[in-house]
Design an enzyme around this catalytic site. Structure first.
Site, PDB file in Angstrom:
ATOM      1  N   HIS A 103       3.155  -7.869   1.645  1.00 12.18           N
ATOM      2  CA  HIS A 103       2.518  -8.826   2.549  1.00 12.18           C
ATOM      3  C   HIS A 103       1.443  -9.605   1.815  1.00 12.18           C
ATOM      4  CE1 HIS A 103       0.005  -5.193   2.761  1.00 12.18           C
ATOM      5  NE2 HIS A 103      -1.025  -6.009   2.999  1.00 12.18           N
ATOM      6  N   HIS A 114       0.846  -1.184   0.000  1.00 15.42           N
ATOM      7  CA  HIS A 114       0.000   0.000   0.000  1.00 15.42           C
ATOM      8  C   HIS A 114       0.888   1.242   0.000  1.00 15.42           C
ATOM      9  CE1 HIS A 114      -3.147  -2.808   0.837  1.00 15.42           C
ATOM     10  NE2 HIS A 114      -2.665  -3.100   2.024  1.00 15.42           N
ATOM     11  N   ARG A 122      -0.433  -4.667  -6.473  1.00 14.81           N
ATOM     12  CA  ARG A 122      -0.275  -6.125  -6.354  1.00 14.81           C
ATOM     13  C   ARG A 122       1.042  -6.598  -6.956  1.00 14.81           C
ATOM     14  NH1 ARG A 122      -5.550  -4.865  -7.223  1.00 14.81           N
ATOM     15  NH2 ARG A 122      -7.007  -5.604  -5.609  1.00 14.81           N
TER      16      ARG A 122
END
Length: 385
Positions: free
Chosen positions: A255, A98, A274
């Site tokens: 993650h 993010h 992603r």
């Protein structure tokens, strides 16, 4: 104080049993991945103050100071800055990162300027906000978080004994940490898809044979055959949480959640870059601008405090704590200066005149006093205003 009616999201990776088991209802056979509690426009919680159900987002918009409190509005604007979830992973989520706030603002403005539709499959930034998050395990929980030291990643990859992976191990040993991680991550995600699919198949066979530290990656291949994210995942630390333990994931930290049920609390954003384990768009150049190319050991958090047990985090948009109420314990008055969502995960605690069952939650507007009593576990989500 208002009892919340919440939406369950049926994402394909969701467990078919974890959320129904917590709620004490029969599974439908369909995946139930996340239950959302908050005012996110995608699936706001609903409350009923005697005039029929109304979206919490609309209630807040109509009276932000009354619902959130003046201090919260002054700091975060007239919106609830966090989203609370029950997250039930029955299969791995995508490998992702993010952006921080500045990156999100710049990326959102750029895609707006270029006229990319907000719902386009290749859109990276859905809003100008960052998305730090915290996951607290309710059952044993498994995931990936942060890069391994390159030497450790090289040992793991080389241990598979697959010739096509050896160049990656060599790079990881030969270059400085950030350069090595960048070069290998880029090479894996931009490799010929057919050749990479063959390598992933070989990886699955070797990982199943070797077991031990390789077992998680064999499981990834089962759910994402041929996906280059399987190899990218080997660059990351594998972690396991026991119930009550948590991890905090800041901007740029790669993650993926693999399996388990947990309480997730995050800033209100949909921005995801992603890196694999998904059929969705992977923008490698943009990913490399956002991801932190540095080793980072997952820091497992355990709650601190007497009575209200707090999971410490370095951001203000959310604050997660819990109360574990033993039989015969004295009731307590909760702080009332900020808005909060209270979620029961076990027992039948009482909030004033309301009794909650597992999976039930309430909205408490700022300034409203709530007395907590009974037995069970209650998670408290609020802000630092």
């Amino acid at each position: 104080m208002d009892r919340l009616t919440n939406t369950i999201r049926p994402y394909a990776w969701g467990s078919t049993t974890d959320i129904p088991t917590l709620l004490g209802v029969e599974p439908t056979g369909e995946p139930q991945a996340e239950m959302w509690m908050g005012a996110h426009p995608g699936a706001p919680s609903r409350i009923d103050r005697g005039y029929g159900e109304t979206a919490l987002s609309d209630v807040i918009a109509a009276n932000p100071d009354g619902e959130l409190g003046a201090a919260t509005v002054a700091k975060f604007g007239p919106r609830l800055p966090f989203l609370l979830k029950l997250l039930a992973a029955g299969a791995p989520l995508s490998l992702q990162v993010h952006p921080d706030r500045a990156q999100a603002e710049a990326g959102f403005a750029d895609e707006e300027r270029r006229g990319i539709p907000i719902d386009a499959g290749h859109r990276n930034y859905k809003d100008p906000n960052h998305k730090p998050e915290m996951l607290c395990a309710l059952t044993p929980f498994e995931g990936l978080c942060g890069f391994r030291p390159p030497e450790q990643a090289a040992d793991l990859i080389e241990g598979l004994g697959i010739g096509s992976l050896k160049p990656y191990a060599d790079v990881l040993r030969a270059h400085p940490e950030d350069a090595a991680l960048r070069e290998v991550l880029t090479a894996v995600l931009t490799a010929d898809r057919e050749q990479m699919a063959h390598t992933v198949t070989e990886t699955a066979a070797a990982a199943e044979r070797l077991g031990g530290p390789y077992a998680p990656y064999a499981a990834l291949v089962h759910d994402h055959p041929g996906d280059p994210g399987v190899i990218a995942a080997m660059l990351l630390n594998h972690f396991r949480l026991q119930p009550g333990e948590a991890v905090f994931l800041g901007a740029g930290v790669p993650h993926a959640y693999i399996r388990g049920l947990g309480v997730e609390l995050l800033a209100n954003s949909d921005n995801v870059l992603r890196a694999g384990l998904t059929p969705k768009h992977v923008d490698v150049p943009e990913l490399l601008k956002i991801v932190k190319l540095e080793p980072g050991d997952p820091h497992v958090l355990r709650p601190e405090g007497d009575g209200e047990e707090v999971y410490e985090s370095p951001i203000d948009e959310f604050r997660l704590s819990r109360f574990v109420l033993a039989p015969g314990a004295a009731s307590r008055l909760l702080p009332a200066d900020t808005p909060q969502i209270l979620l029961c995960t076990s027992g039948h605690p009482r909030l004033g005149e309301l009794t909650l069952a597992p999976g039930e939650s309430v909205w408490v507007r700022a300034g409203e006093k709530v007395e907590l009593s009974g037995t069970g576990t209650v998670f408290r989500a609020t802000v630092v205003a």
